[in-house]
Design a protein around this motif. Structure first.
Motif, mmCIF file in Angstrom:
data_model
loop_
_atom_site.group_PDB
_atom_site.id
_atom_site.type_symbol
_atom_site.label_atom_id
_atom_site.label_comp_id
_atom_site.label_asym_id
_atom_site.label_seq_id
_atom_site.Cartn_x
_atom_site.Cartn_y
_atom_site.Cartn_z
ATOM 1 N N CYS A 119 34.573 50.950 38.153
ATOM 2 C CA CYS A 119 35.397 51.348 38.987
ATOM 3 C C CYS A 119 35.594 50.433 40.333
ATOM 4 O O CYS A 119 36.817 50.449 40.992
ATOM 5 N N ASP A 120 35.050 49.363 40.555
ATOM 6 C CA ASP A 120 35.042 48.302 41.123
ATOM 7 C C ASP A 120 36.608 47.574 40.705
ATOM 8 O O ASP A 120 37.408 47.029 41.273
ATOM 9 N N PHE A 121 36.246 47.479 39.311
ATOM 10 C CA PHE A 121 37.412 46.861 38.556
ATOM 11 C C PHE A 121 38.794 47.360 38.964
ATOM 12 O O PHE A 121 39.720 46.779 39.144
ATOM 13 N N ALA A 122 38.542 48.546 38.624
ATOM 14 C CA ALA A 122 39.998 49.694 38.844
ATOM 15 C C ALA A 122 40.449 49.614 40.072
ATOM 16 O O ALA A 122 41.653 49.700 40.466
ATOM 17 N N GLN A 123 39.489 49.725 41.044
ATOM 18 C CA GLN A 123 39.888 49.517 42.707
ATOM 19 C C GLN A 123 40.755 48.157 42.850
ATOM 20 O O GLN A 123 41.606 48.140 43.845
ATOM 21 N N GLU A 124 40.019 47.194 42.169
ATOM 22 C CA GLU A 124 40.658 45.878 42.439
ATOM 23 C C GLU A 124 42.148 45.909 42.008
ATOM 24 O O GLU A 124 43.154 45.319 42.684
#
Length: 525
Positions: A119-124
């Motif tokens: 999720c963090d990767f996608a949000q970045e």
């Protein structure tokens, strides 16, 4: 330094994106860092594939041994839904309150490695460019992290990826985590609602394993999740609960309403992990409270949930939690769970109606009538299982949970008059006091949420309902009072090794010692 190289995640990063057998094997299980930017820009794969993975691992879909430890041998059992016939570790285990640290680290590992990280990767990648993907990731993070917080209490959420000078990563105390959940849900709901109002085409249809890219259903789910969390904290922070709950209730797109709205993650063609745990390993059976309540109510959902014993088509037996079991074979003939399809259930529309019923008891605006919502919750649950007629059940004002008789050991019986045996009936009565109404609502919600043991355990801790049976054998060393039941899992030992200063600070935010007997912030029992 990259976000994922801090001490919490470096321990578990090697486990990230393990192999699985799905129709999208190569896509879902490939590390996002191995794709080129050009490859992943096509069809929004840069954000979509990590978020597919996050959905699949809300309950790890492709690793039954880990799923067994992530939820089945804690929340599924603590909720009263299930019990294992297997006397793991000589019957010195979670079921008898001797908490196994090497079991109980699994919820932590799975959530951070397989949900928060993607999720963090996608949000970045989505930030400032694709607000719908960013909002979708926010909703998934809250769904995963509120479950984790409801296991441990303090969690690393708003400080995820932030490394202090002393190399620690700070936790959020549970109230701070919850307030952040509300903030993130509000923002995500606003973004997706704007997309709907602007008639924007869905960009994550190909990656959405729940609603196939339907923004409206994601907003309805997020509204219902917001209401769930608001109800959760009403006892400890009624002003904030009312604010958030009424915001969810007043949203024009509403809540989950029908079984078609249920939040199910489609893991096809992989089988449900409970099928492996129950049938391949024979490690899980019906829980004794389920036998008591469903048989006592003559509940038509009983054969939809469990398999009758060899004694006959109408005979069901559950195992009481925390009892003396010497061999696995002793209780092997007790009721299996039915075999599930390849969808993992996390929230039902029936739950939304019961949340509205409780919100009505609280006097919240736009909650409607408590009794009507209660009845609609039962009707919606019946429709989920294609049971056509709920009228007889709704009008039953005499049936009560049945005494529990263990045919293998009478010491485990719970007989009429025992304070742990509920006397609540089914039919709604506006003349009852709110305590009786709440027990009725939560008991029916508990039935309808099956097999989602995490939420059922949380609601039992919050309300004391439905009435469950305490363990017979308590191996906690006096850290978990038998009559109080288990309240949480301790912060994982690995955190005290890899992130010791922050873990110590987090433990200091608890109401007591970092053990299974200390209640969470919202848990007033």
């Amino acid at each position: 330094m990259k976000k994922w190289l801090y001490p919490l995640v470096i321990v578990i990063a090697a486990a990230m994106l393990t192999t699985a057998c799905t129709k999208r094997f190569n896509e879902i299980n490939r590390n996002p860092n191995d794709f080129t930017e050009e490859e992943l820009k096509a069809d929004y794969q840069l954000m979509g594939e990590p978020l597919s993975q996050a959905q699949l691992n809300l309950l790890i879909y492709n690793d039954p041994p880990t799923a067994q430890l992530q939820q089945n041998l804690n929340a599924d059992i603590f909720s009263g839904y299930m019990m294992s016939p297997n006397p793991f570790d000589g019957n010195i285990n979670n079921m008898t309150y001797s908490l196994r640290y090497y079991w109980n680290i699994k919820p932590w590992i799975v959530t951070y490695a397989y949900v928060m990280r993607p999720c963090d990767f996608a949000q970045e990648k989505a930030k400032g460019k694709y607000p719908d993907f960013y909002a979708w990731a926010q909703i998934l993070k809250v769904e995963a992290m509120h479950r984790l917080s409801d296991i441990f209490g303090p969690v690393i959420y708003t400080h995820y990826g932030e490394i202090n000078a002393d190399k620690s990563i700070d936790y959020d105390a549970q109230p701070d985590a919850y307030y952040a959940f509300f903030k993130d849900l509000k923002e995500a709901i606003g973004v997706l609602t704007d997309s709907i109002n602007n008639h924007a085409a869905s960009r994550f249809t190909n990656f959405d394993l729940v609603y196939k890219g339907d923004y409206t259903k994601w907003v309805k789910f997020a509204n219902t999740l917001r209401l769930r969390l608001a109800i959760r904290i009403n006892g400890i922070d009624p002003a904030k609960a009312k604010l958030e709950g009424e915001a969810a209730l007043s949203h024009p797109l509403g809540l989950l309403t029908t079984p078609d709205d249920n939040f199910n993650v489609n893991i096809s063609p992989v089988t449900h992990p409970l099928n492996i745990i129950g049938y391949n390993w024979a490690d899980i059976r019906m829980g004794a409270p389920m036998e008591s309540i469903l048989t006592g109510y003559n509940d038509p959902r009983l054969p939809r949930y469990f398999v009758h014993t060899d004694e006959g088509p109408n005979v069901y037996h559950g195992i009481r939690n925390g009892i003396s079991i010497s061999t696995k074979e002793t209780y092997s003939g007790f009721s299996y769970l039915v075999k599930f399809d390849s969808k993992i259930l996390f929230m039902t529309a029936a739950e939304a109606w019961f949340l509205k019923a409780e919100a009505a008891l609280n006097g919240w605006k736009n909650a409607g009538d408590a009794g009507s919502n209660y009845n609609k919750g039962i009707i919606t649950s019946f429709r989920q299982y294609n049971i056509p007629d709920a009228d007889t059940y709704l009008n039953d004002n005499t049936s009560k949970p049945a005494p529990y008789i263990d045919p293998k050991n009478a010491l485990n019986n719970v007989l009429t008059g025992d304070k742990h045996l509920s006397t609540i009936t089914i039919k709604w009565n506006d003349g009852d006091n709110n305590d009786i109404k709440l027990e009725r609502i939560i008991t029916q919600k508990w039935i309808a949420m099956f097999p989602e043991g995490q939420e059922a355990w949380s609601e039992f801790r919050r309300t004391g309902y439905p009435k469950l049976f305490p363990v017979v054998i308590n191996n906690s060393g006096n850290t978990i009072p038998t009559e109080k039941f288990i309240r949480r899992l301790p912060i994982p030992d690995q955190e005290y090794i890899t992130n010791p200063k922050a873990a110590a600070r987090a433990a200091a935010t608890l109401k007591g010692l970092d053990n299974g007997g200390t209640s969470l912030w919202w848990d007033l029992h």
